[in-house]
Design an enzyme around this catalytic site. Structure first.
Site, PDB file in Angstrom:
ATOM      1  CB  SER A 191       4.958  -1.756  12.378  1.00  0.00           C
ATOM      2  OG  SER A 191       4.584  -0.414  12.616  1.00  0.00           O
ATOM      3  N   GLY A 193       2.322   2.233  10.895  1.00  0.00           N
ATOM      4  CA  GLY A 193       3.310   3.295  10.757  1.00  0.00           C
ATOM      5  C   GLY A 193       4.004   3.697  12.050  1.00  0.00           C
ATOM      6  CD  GLU A 253      -3.540  -2.580   7.492  1.00  0.00           C
ATOM      7  OE1 GLU A 253      -2.403  -2.795   7.060  1.00  0.00           O
ATOM      8  OE2 GLU A 253      -4.162  -1.543   7.252  1.00  0.00           O
ATOM      9  CG  ASN A 310      -1.729   1.205   1.434  1.00  0.00           C
ATOM     10  OD1 ASN A 310      -1.819   2.037   0.537  1.00  0.00           O
ATOM     11  ND2 ASN A 310      -2.351   1.336   2.604  1.00  0.00           N
ATOM     12  CE  LYS A 319      -0.156   3.283   4.719  1.00  0.00           C
ATOM     13  NZ  LYS A 319      -0.035   3.387   6.158  1.00  0.00           N
ATOM     14  CG  HIS A 337      -5.906   1.867   5.370  1.00  0.00           C
ATOM     15  ND1 HIS A 337      -5.467   2.796   6.274  1.00  0.00           N
ATOM     16  CD2 HIS A 337      -4.872   1.016   5.164  1.00  0.00           C
ATOM     17  CE1 HIS A 337      -4.220   2.523   6.597  1.00  0.00           C
ATOM     18  NE2 HIS A 337      -3.829   1.450   5.941  1.00  0.00           N
ATOM     19  CD  GLU A 374      -2.850   5.508   6.854  1.00  0.00           C
ATOM     20  OE1 GLU A 374      -2.863   5.548   5.607  1.00  0.00           O
ATOM     21  OE2 GLU A 374      -1.880   5.084   7.512  1.00  0.00           O
TER      22      GLU A 374
HETATM   23  P1  PGA Z   1       2.742   0.273   7.731  1.00  0.00           P
HETATM   24  O1  PGA Z   1       1.286   0.516   7.137  1.00  0.00           O
HETATM   25  O2  PGA Z   1       3.238  -1.038   7.161  1.00  0.00           O
HETATM   26  O3  PGA Z   1       3.541   1.448   7.274  1.00  0.00           O
HETATM   27  O4  PGA Z   1       2.604   0.203   9.203  1.00  0.00           O
HETATM   28  C1  PGA Z   1       0.400  -0.552   6.918  1.00  0.00           C
HETATM   29  C2  PGA Z   1      -0.869  -0.054   6.309  1.00  0.00           C
HETATM   30  O5  PGA Z   1      -1.269   1.083   6.594  1.00  0.00           O
HETATM   31  O6  PGA Z   1      -1.529  -0.767   5.538  1.00  0.00           O
END
Ligand code: PGA
Length: 242
Positions: free
Chosen positions: A202, A171, A165, A8, A10, A93, A95
């Protein structure tokens, strides 16, 4: 089923030139995989260009709207994505949930994506606060039930993936403990009647494998690491060797 590694990106990178460069480096690194499917989810804008030379990588979007077409300024429809050659769409997601996306919207999007023959990757996860107060299972069940509400198809027969997740792991560098991930994997397996389950949050080149070998997941949803070609390719190769 093959192991699934979803990158992903983003809102990265900021130009098509960089996106093509990154994509080509990943592609070069993952030739001849046997047991692993790699899906890259770039920003919408880059999909059509990356599509021209995508093999063996599959493409996914990071979101979509629920209507096929019409007066919905600024939205991208599942049918548009399908016509472009996308196979997957990340939905729900955290976010996006943080920006106001509700369970009801996610439910409509899943229904629309299945109709358009796109594979939804439904993201679920509890916040730090919910985890601390022992609400993890309750939240996951609520998100899952709402997302699949009124689906006409039996979910176990649907082309769907579910990504666990934890919001506190995204992150932050604080990935979920493997034993905890194992418990959540069991819980979600029962609820989803064995849909493919991914872990995200992560993930790095050191910790990624254990979610498949020890916690029972069929794949990984990778954010930050999917922009670091060497480590991302290293992780994919490890997964393919399993
Ligand atoms: P990350 O993000 O691997 O940077 O923690 C995962 C995600 O948001 O799908």
């Amino acid at each position: 089923m093959k192991n699934l590694i979803v990158g992903n990106w983003k809102t990265n990178p900021v130009s098509l030139v960089e996106a093509k460069h990154l994509f080509n480096l990943i592609k070069r690194g993952v030739k001849n995989l046997k047991k692993t499917e790699v899906v890259i989810c770039p920003p919408f804008l880059f999909l059509s260009e990356l599509k021209k030379n995508q093999k063996p990588i599959k493409l996914g979007a990071q979101n979509c709207f629920w209507a096929e077409k019409g007066a919905f300024t600024g939205e991208i429809s599942p049918l548009m994505l399908k016509n472009l050659g996308c196979d997957y769409v990340i939905l729900g997601h955290s976010e996006r949930r943080a920006l106001g996306e509700t369970d009801m919207m996610i439910n409509k999007k899943i229904t629309a994506c299945l109709k358009a023959k796109l594979i939804p990757i439904l993201c679920l996860g509890e916040t730090e606060e919910q985890r601390k107060t022992g609400k993890t299972f309750e939240i996951l069940k609520k998100q899952l039930t709402a997302a699949f509400k009124n689906l006409k198809l039996k979910i176990e027969n649907s082309p769907l993936c579910v990504a666990y997740e934890p919001v506190w792991a995204i992150g932050t560098g604080k990935a979920c403990d493997i034993r905890e991930a194992r418990r959540i994997n069991n819980f979600l397996n029962n609820l989803t009647h064995h849909l493919p389950l991914l872990y995200g949050g992560s993930v790095n080149a050191q910790n990624g494998i254990a979610y498949l070998t020890q916690a029972g997941f069929q794949g990984l949803l990778v954010g930050g690491l999917s922009l670091k070609v060497n480590d991302f390719v290293k992780l994919i190769k490890q997964v393919d060797f399993l």
